[in-house]
Design a protein around this motif. Structure first.
Motif, PDB file in Angstrom:
ATOM      1  N   PHE A  30      -8.301  -5.732  -3.566  1.00  0.00           N
ATOM      2  CA  PHE A  30      -7.622  -5.332  -2.334  1.00  0.00           C
ATOM      3  C   PHE A  30      -6.789  -6.502  -1.838  1.00  0.00           C
ATOM      4  CE2 PHE A  30     -11.205  -2.193  -0.944  1.00  0.00           C
ATOM      5  CZ  PHE A  30     -10.858  -1.353  -1.977  1.00  0.00           C
ATOM      6  N   ASN A  31      -5.544  -6.218  -1.521  1.00  0.00           N
ATOM      7  CA  ASN A  31      -4.677  -7.244  -0.958  1.00  0.00           C
ATOM      8  C   ASN A  31      -4.718  -7.109   0.564  1.00  0.00           C
ATOM      9  OD1 ASN A  31      -2.758  -9.047  -0.196  1.00  0.00           O
ATOM     10  ND2 ASN A  31      -1.147  -8.248  -1.554  1.00  0.00           N
ATOM     11  N   ILE A  32      -5.566  -7.923   1.183  1.00  0.00           N
ATOM     12  CA  ILE A  32      -5.751  -7.838   2.639  1.00  0.00           C
ATOM     13  C   ILE A  32      -4.429  -8.057   3.372  1.00  0.00           C
ATOM     14  CG2 ILE A  32      -6.826  -9.043   4.603  1.00  0.00           C
ATOM     15  CD1 ILE A  32      -9.296  -9.411   2.896  1.00  0.00           C
ATOM     16  N   ASN A  33      -3.565  -8.889   2.786  1.00  0.00           N
ATOM     17  CA  ASN A  33      -2.296  -9.204   3.455  1.00  0.00           C
ATOM     18  C   ASN A  33      -1.433  -7.974   3.701  1.00  0.00           C
ATOM     19  OD1 ASN A  33      -2.145 -12.376   3.329  1.00  0.00           O
ATOM     20  ND2 ASN A  33      -2.983 -11.666   1.373  1.00  0.00           N
ATOM     21  N   ARG A  34      -1.646  -6.939   2.910  1.00  0.00           N
ATOM     22  CA  ARG A  34      -0.794  -5.758   3.025  1.00  0.00           C
ATOM     23  C   ARG A  34      -1.382  -4.666   3.903  1.00  0.00           C
ATOM     24  NH1 ARG A  34       1.119  -4.372  -3.147  1.00  0.00           N
ATOM     25  NH2 ARG A  34       2.755  -5.942  -3.331  1.00  0.00           N
ATOM     26  N   CYS A  35      -2.657  -4.728   4.242  1.00  0.00           N
ATOM     27  CA  CYS A  35      -3.324  -3.600   4.898  1.00  0.00           C
ATOM     28  C   CYS A  35      -2.932  -3.499   6.357  1.00  0.00           C
ATOM     29  CB  CYS A  35      -4.833  -3.759   4.797  1.00  0.00           C
ATOM     30  SG  CYS A  35      -5.745  -2.413   5.576  1.00  0.00           S
ATOM     31  N   LEU A  36      -2.653  -2.246   6.809  1.00  0.00           N
ATOM     32  CA  LEU A  36      -2.348  -2.048   8.220  1.00  0.00           C
ATOM     33  C   LEU A  36      -3.375  -1.128   8.874  1.00  0.00           C
ATOM     34  CD1 LEU A  36      -0.910   0.895   7.853  1.00  0.00           C
ATOM     35  CD2 LEU A  36       1.064  -0.515   7.270  1.00  0.00           C
ATOM     36  N   ALA A  37      -4.536  -0.973   8.252  1.00  0.00           N
ATOM     37  CA  ALA A  37      -5.666  -0.240   8.833  1.00  0.00           C
ATOM     38  C   ALA A  37      -5.310   1.175   9.261  1.00  0.00           C
ATOM     39  CB  ALA A  37      -6.265  -1.020  10.010  1.00  0.00           C
ATOM     40  N   CYS A  38      -4.565   1.882   8.418  1.00  0.00           N
ATOM     41  CA  CYS A  38      -4.218   3.258   8.742  1.00  0.00           C
ATOM     42  C   CYS A  38      -5.397   4.189   8.518  1.00  0.00           C
ATOM     43  CB  CYS A  38      -3.025   3.724   7.913  1.00  0.00           C
ATOM     44  SG  CYS A  38      -3.362   3.784   6.144  1.00  0.00           S
ATOM     45  N   GLN A  39      -6.403   3.705   7.801  1.00  0.00           N
ATOM     46  CA  GLN A  39      -7.639   4.459   7.541  1.00  0.00           C
ATOM     47  C   GLN A  39      -7.401   5.704   6.662  1.00  0.00           C
ATOM     48  OE1 GLN A  39     -10.419   3.031   8.426  1.00  0.00           O
ATOM     49  NE2 GLN A  39     -10.074   1.879  10.304  1.00  0.00           N
ATOM     50  N   THR A  40      -6.297   5.727   5.948  1.00  0.00           N
ATOM     51  CA  THR A  40      -6.090   6.860   5.040  1.00  0.00           C
ATOM     52  C   THR A  40      -7.182   6.889   3.962  1.00  0.00           C
ATOM     53  OG1 THR A  40      -3.733   6.595   5.430  1.00  0.00           O
ATOM     54  CG2 THR A  40      -4.366   8.030   3.616  1.00  0.00           C
ATOM     55  N   CYS A  41      -7.556   5.696   3.491  1.00  0.00           N
ATOM     56  CA  CYS A  41      -8.628   5.592   2.497  1.00  0.00           C
ATOM     57  C   CYS A  41      -9.934   6.158   3.067  1.00  0.00           C
ATOM     58  CB  CYS A  41      -8.822   4.128   2.097  1.00  0.00           C
ATOM     59  SG  CYS A  41      -8.914   2.982   3.502  1.00  0.00           S
ATOM     60  N   THR A  42     -10.205   5.746   4.306  1.00  0.00           N
ATOM     61  CA  THR A  42     -11.435   6.169   4.972  1.00  0.00           C
ATOM     62  C   THR A  42     -11.504   7.685   5.072  1.00  0.00           C
ATOM     63  OG1 THR A  42     -11.246   4.141   6.270  1.00  0.00           O
ATOM     64  CG2 THR A  42     -12.772   5.814   7.092  1.00  0.00           C
ATOM     65  N   MET A  43     -10.377   8.279   5.477  1.00  0.00           N
ATOM     66  CA  MET A  43     -10.368   9.726   5.667  1.00  0.00           C
ATOM     67  C   MET A  43     -10.383  10.476   4.328  1.00  0.00           C
ATOM     68  SD  MET A  43     -10.746   9.720   8.762  1.00  0.00           S
ATOM     69  CE  MET A  43     -10.971  11.478   8.859  1.00  0.00           C
ATOM     70  N   ALA A  44      -9.758   9.884   3.307  1.00  0.00           N
ATOM     71  CA  ALA A  44      -9.787  10.542   1.991  1.00  0.00           C
ATOM     72  C   ALA A  44     -11.215  10.608   1.471  1.00  0.00           C
ATOM     73  CB  ALA A  44      -8.903   9.776   1.007  1.00  0.00           C
ATOM     74  N   CYS A  45     -11.935   9.525   1.662  1.00  0.00           N
ATOM     75  CA  CYS A  45     -13.332   9.493   1.231  1.00  0.00           C
ATOM     76  C   CYS A  45     -14.136  10.497   2.042  1.00  0.00           C
ATOM     77  CB  CYS A  45     -13.905   8.083   1.399  1.00  0.00           C
ATOM     78  SG  CYS A  45     -15.656   7.995   1.007  1.00  0.00           S
ATOM     79  N   LYS A  46     -13.931  10.448   3.351  1.00  0.00           N
ATOM     80  CA  LYS A  46     -14.675  11.352   4.240  1.00  0.00           C
ATOM     81  C   LYS A  46     -14.447  12.812   3.849  1.00  0.00           C
ATOM     82  CE  LYS A  46     -17.180  11.716   8.017  1.00  0.00           C
ATOM     83  NZ  LYS A  46     -18.577  11.318   7.854  1.00  0.00           N
ATOM     84  N   ALA A  47     -13.176  13.125   3.579  1.00  0.00           N
ATOM     85  CA  ALA A  47     -12.838  14.519   3.281  1.00  0.00           C
ATOM     86  C   ALA A  47     -13.322  14.938   1.896  1.00  0.00           C
ATOM     87  CB  ALA A  47     -11.325  14.707   3.376  1.00  0.00           C
ATOM     88  N   THR A  48     -13.660  13.962   1.064  1.00  0.00           N
ATOM     89  CA  THR A  48     -14.123  14.295  -0.279  1.00  0.00           C
ATOM     90  C   THR A  48     -15.638  14.356  -0.370  1.00  0.00           C
ATOM     91  OG1 THR A  48     -12.196  13.112  -1.125  1.00  0.00           O
ATOM     92  CG2 THR A  48     -13.899  13.686  -2.728  1.00  0.00           C
TER      93      THR A  48
END
Lengths: 418, 330
Positions: A30-48
Motif C-alpha cells: 500500500f502506498n500511504i502517500n496516495r491514499c485519500l481515505a475514500c473508504q471505497t476499499c472498506t465498503m467493497a469488503c463490507k458489501a462482499t
C-alpha cells in the motif's frame, strides 16, 4: 517451544509451531502517500463479506487516521504499551549490519510471543479483548491532525518537508495473513489454519467454539466475534478470487475486492513464491518482490510484533520519522529517500498499481526517452517515459502502459462541455 | 474346647489373617472399594417419584445427600485458568435415567455470549466414554481412551428459554437496521452454514453432549441426548443434568443399576472471561448408581453392607471364642 526464523526481525524467535511455509504467499503493498481515505476499499469488503446480521461491527478492511484513529480504538498503542511494560526501553533495532536475511537489521526487543512469556500467564501472545464500545466507531478521529508540541490547537507551518508540524495520515488495514500468525498460535482448538497454496489464514467455521483467543491475541485485531453464529470470523483474503475460482476471474488469480476497487491506485496485491526456508524466492521481476526486497520502499506494519505480516507500506513522507520507525521499523529513512526520488524501475512499477485486477506475477520495462531533469534533495534525478508491461500467472501480457501519463488538451470548442 | 479352637486361641496371628480374609471377602462381595471409599463417593440412589430436573431449587434436591468436591485451577494445558472452588454434587436415578445436580458459588450470573467480551457461566461433567477399558486422562481424555462430556451453558439455556439471544434486537434493543441483504439465507451465516453446533438457532437443550480424545479434539454430538437446567439464586448456581442410562451411540457413557462410573467436574466463570481450558477442575471420582431407594443417609449406601459384613465376622469370632470357653468349662 520451537524456534522460527523471522527475516523481518533479522533473527530467530519462539513460536508455538515449527516452521512450515506455504508455496505461495498472499502479500500486498500500500502506498500511504496516495491514499485519500475514500473508504471505497472498506465498503467493497463490507458489501462482499460482512453485510449480514451480527457483522455490523466487522470491517475486515478499514482505513483509519493516524495517529489518533484506530479500529478497534487504540489497538496498536495499547499493544505497544504492553510490549513496553514487558520490556521497558528494550524495543530497539541493531541496524549496524544488514543483509539478505537481515534487511532491516536485527530487532533487539521482544515480540508479542516473547513478551507473553516475560509477563507470565499461559497465552501464546500478549493481547486484549476489545470491548464492544471499542469496535463501535471504526473511523473515529478521522482527519484529525496532531498540533504543535505542547500547544493544542496551534498547528504551525504544515507544508514543509521532510516533516509537517501538524500531521496525520491514513492507514489502510486488513488481515496481514502473517507468516507466523498469532491467531493460529492462540487457538486452543487448532481451528485456524494457513493455506499451503497461498498462505491465506482462515478460521474453520465448523470447528470454532467462539473462545475468542484469536480476537485477543491477533496484534492487528482482525479476527472478530459474531454474536449471530457465536463464533469468530476474519478476513478471508477473497480466496475465491485468489484461487481464480470466482467465475469473474476466468481461472486467473485476481486481486481481492478491496484492492481491485481502489480509485487512488494505492494498492498492489500479489502472490510471492516462498522457498522452503520461508524466504522469498529471488525474483526481481516480480512487482511485490521488487518493491519489498529490491527497492525496499515498502515496509511491514509493526514488524516488532513478530508475526511477520505480509502487508507492506510505502511510508508517508511528511510524518515524523520517530513515529514511522515505531510503526514500520528501521527501514523508513531509506524507503522515503528512495520513494522521494524514485529510480526508473520503481516509477514503472508504481504505474502498475491498479492498472489491472489480474494479479501480476512479472513486470518488464521497455525503455523510453528522458522527459525531465530535476534536483531532488540535492540529488540529480531524471524521469523517462518508459513503458511498463505486466504479466499474469501464465506469463501472458495483461497490461501495458506508459510511465508518463498521457496528457490531453480539451479543444477550445468543448471547454464547458462534460 | 476343640483342638482347632485351642490352636486358634494359641495363635492370634492366624486369627488376624482369617479376619482380614473374611473382611476382604465381604468387601469384594459387596463391591466396596477400600481405596475409593477413602475419597467421597457420589451415590445416585434410586427414587420412584418424578425428579424435578427443571427446578434445581426444588426441596426434593435438599433431601439428596450432597458430596463436596474440591476444584482447582486447570494447570496442565494452555490456556490455563480457573481457581480453587468447592462445589456440591448430588445424584439420583429412577431406574432408567441418571440425574446429577451441581451447585457452586458464583457472584454473578453470566448468561450472554452477545458481545466480544461476554462469556457464559458453564459447568460440565465428564465420564470415560463407553468401551473405555481404563480411566482416560481426566483432562479431555486421550487418544486411546475417550471421554464423554456434558456441558451446560447458561447462554444456551437462555436460548432454550427465550429463543435465540444473538440477534441485534436482543443485544441492542434501540438499534436500527434498514435491511440485511439475503436475510435468511444461511450461506451468509457461515458458522451455521458450516454446521457448527455453536451456531444453531433453535436449541432444544441447554447441554452440549461432547466427545473428546485429547486436548483440542472436543467434538459435539448434534443430537440433544442430554438435558439440563440451571437456576442462579443469591450468588449460587444449581444445575441439573439428566440423561437416560443408555443412548446406544458410540462414545457416550452408559449406566446401569449397581454400576460404578468415574465422573469429573469443571466449572467456568463467565464473568472472569473463563472459557476453554480456563476453568476450575476436579479429577475423576466415583459415581455409584445405586439400586437402593433414596431415604435418609443415601449418600453412604454401601457402608451398611460393609458394616454388616464386618459385624458378621466379629460375631463369628466371638462365637468361636465363647464356644471354646464353654467347651473348656464343660
Amino acid at each position: 517451544m520451537p524456534e522460527v526464523y523471522n527475516w523481518q526481525l533479522g533473527r530467530a524467535m519462539t513460536y508455538r509451531f515449527p516452521e512450515a511455509h506455504p508455496e505461495w504467499q498472499f502479500a500486498f503493498v500500500f502506498n500511504i502517500n496516495r491514499c485519500l481515505a475514500c473508504q471505497t476499499c472498506t465498503m467493497a469488503c463490507k458489501a462482499t463479506w460482512t453485510f449480514s446480521e451480527g457483522q455490523e461491527h466487522m470491517w475486515w478492511n478499514n482505513v483509519e487516521t493516524k495517529p489518533y484513529g484506530g479500529y478497534p480504538r487504540g489497538w496498536d498503542s495499547r499493544l505497544l504499551a504492553t510490549l513496553e511494560a514487558a520490556n521497558p526501553g528494550g524495543q530497539t533495532w541493531d541496524v549496524s549490519r544488514t543483509g539478505p536475511r537481515t534487511p532491516y537489521g536485527r530487532y533487539r526487543g521482544q515480540t508479542i510471543f516473547e513478551a507473553a512469556r516475560t509477563l507470565g500467564g499461559t497465552d501464546e501472545a500478549i493481547g486484549y479483548l476489545p470491548s464492544e464500545d471499542e469496535w463501535a466507531a471504526p473511523n473515529v478521529w478521522e482527519d484529525t491532525a496532531t498540533g504543535a508540541k505542547g500547544r493544542p490547537g496551534v498547528y504551525g507551518r504544515g507544508t514543509e518537508l521532510p516533516v509537517h508540524t501538524p500531521w496525520f495520515f491514513y492507514l489502510q488495514r486488513l488481515c496481514n495473513h502473517c507468516t507466523y500468525p498469532a491467531c493460529v498460535a492462540a487457538c486452543p482448538r487448532n481451528a485456524i489454519y494457513k493455506r499451503k497454496e497461498d498462505g491465506i489464514v482462515l478460521i474453520d467455521q465448523s470447528r470454532c467454539r467462539g473462545y475468542r483467543k484469536c480476537v485477543q491475541q491477533c496484534p492487528y485485531k482482525k479476527p472478530m466475534y459474531r454474536a449471530t453464529t457465536r463464533v469468530s470470523e476474519k478476513c478471508v483474503g477473497c480466496y475465491p478470487r485468489i484461487e481464480g475460482s470466482d467465475p469473474l476471474t476466468e481461472g486467473l488469480p485476481t486481486e481481492t475486492r478491496c484492492m481491485a476497487v481502489c480509485p487512488g491506485k494505492i494498492r498492489m496485491q500479489g502472490l510471492v513464491k516462498i522457498a522452503e526456508d520461508g524466504s522469498w524466492e529471488e525474483d526481481p521481476e516480480h512487482p511485490i518482490y521488487y518493491l519489498v526486497k529490491v527497492a525496499k520502499v515498502a515496509l511491514p506494519l509493526y514488524p516488532q510484533f513478530g508475526t511477520e505480516p505480509n502487508g507492506y507500506y510505502i511510508p508517508p513522507r511528511w510524518v515524523p520519522r520517530e513515529y514511522l520507525v515505531q510503526m514500520f521499523g528501521p527501514g523508513v529513512d531509506e524507503a522515503i529517500e528512495t520513494y522521494t526520488a524514485p529510480p526508473r524501475e520503481l516509477l514503472a512499477v508504481l504505474a502498475l498499481f491498479r492498472a489491472t485486477r489480474t494479479i501480476l506475477f512479472k513486470f518488464r520495462v521497455e525503455k523510453g526517452p528522458k522527459v525531465r531533469d530535476a534536483v531532488i534533495d540535492g540529488r540529480r534525478w531524471a524521469m523517462y517515459d518508459d513503458t511498463v508491461i505486466g504479466y499474469d500467472r501464465q506469463g501472458r501480457e495483461v497490461v501495458r502502459l506508459p510511465v508518463v501519463e498521457p496528457f490531453y488538451e480539451r479543444p477550445r470548442k468543448y471547454l464547458n462541455s462534460i | 474346647m476343640s483342638a482347632l479352637g485351642r490352636r486358634i486361641v494359641a495363635r492370634p496371628g492366624i486369627v488376624l489373617l482369617a479376619l482380614a480374609l473374611a473382611a476382604a471377602g465381604v468387601l469384594t462381595a459387596t463391591g466396596t472399594r477400600l481405596a475409593a471409599s477413602q475419597e467421597p463417593v457420589l451415590v445416585a440412589m434410586r427414587t420412584e417419584g418424578e425428579v424435578p430436573w427443571r427446578d434445581p431449587w426444588d426441596p426434593f434436591w435438599n433431601r439428596v445427600p450432597a458430596v463436596d468436591v474440591a476444584l482447582s485451577a486447570q494447570q496442565s494445558v494452555p490456556p490455563m485458568g480457573g481457581k480453587r472452588l468447592t462445589i456440591s454434587a448430588r445424584a439420583v436415578n429412577d431406574g432408567e435415567n441418571l440425574y446429577l445436580e451441581v451447585e457452586w458459588p458464583d457472584p454473578t450470573a453470566d448468561r450472554s455470549v452477545g458481545a466480544t467480551e461476554d462469556f457464559t457461566d458453564a459447568v460440565a461433567v465428564q465420564f470415560p466414554a463407553s468401551g473405555a477399558t481404563r480411566v482416560p486422562a481426566f483432562c479431555m481424555g486421550d487418544p486411546t481412551a475417550s471421554v464423554n462430556i456434558w456441558q451446560w451453558r447458561a447462554a444456551w439455556q437462555a436460548d432454550v428459554a427465550r429463543g435465540f439471544r444473538g440477534h441485534v434486537a436482543d443485544l441492542h434493543p434501540n438499534g436500527y437496521v434498514d435491511l440485511y441483504p439475503f436475510e435468511g439465507d444461511e450461506t451468509f451465516l457461515t458458522g451455521r452454514a458450516a454446521g457448527n453446533p455453536f451456531s444453531v438457532e433453535r436449541r432444544s437443550s441447554a447441554v452440549d453432549n461432547l466427545v473428546a480424545t485429547g486436548n483440542g479434539t472436543l467434538t459435539a454430538d448434534p443430537t440433544p441426548l442430554v438435558q439440563g437446567w440451571g437456576a442462579w439464586r443469591d450468588g449460587v448456581w444449581r444445575v441439573v443434568f439428566t440423561r437416560s442410562f443408555t443412548v446406544g451411540r458410540e462414545g457416550n457413557v452408559s449406566f446401569a443399576p449397581d454400576d460404578y462410573k468415574d465422573v469429573a467436574f469443571a466449572v467456568w466463570d463467565g464473568g472472569a472471561e473463563e472459557r476453554d481450558g480456563m476453568k476450575s477442575v476436579a479429577s475423576f471420582m466415583a459415581l455409584d448408581v445405586s439400586p437402593e431407594l433414596l431415604a435418609g443417609g443415601a449418600g453412604r449406601a454401601l457402608w451398611p453392607f460393609a458394616f454388616l459384613g464386618i459385624g458378621v465376622v466379629w460375631a463369628a469370632f466371638a462365637w468361636m471364642v465363647l464356644d471354646g470357653f464353654r467347651r473348656r468349662e464343660a
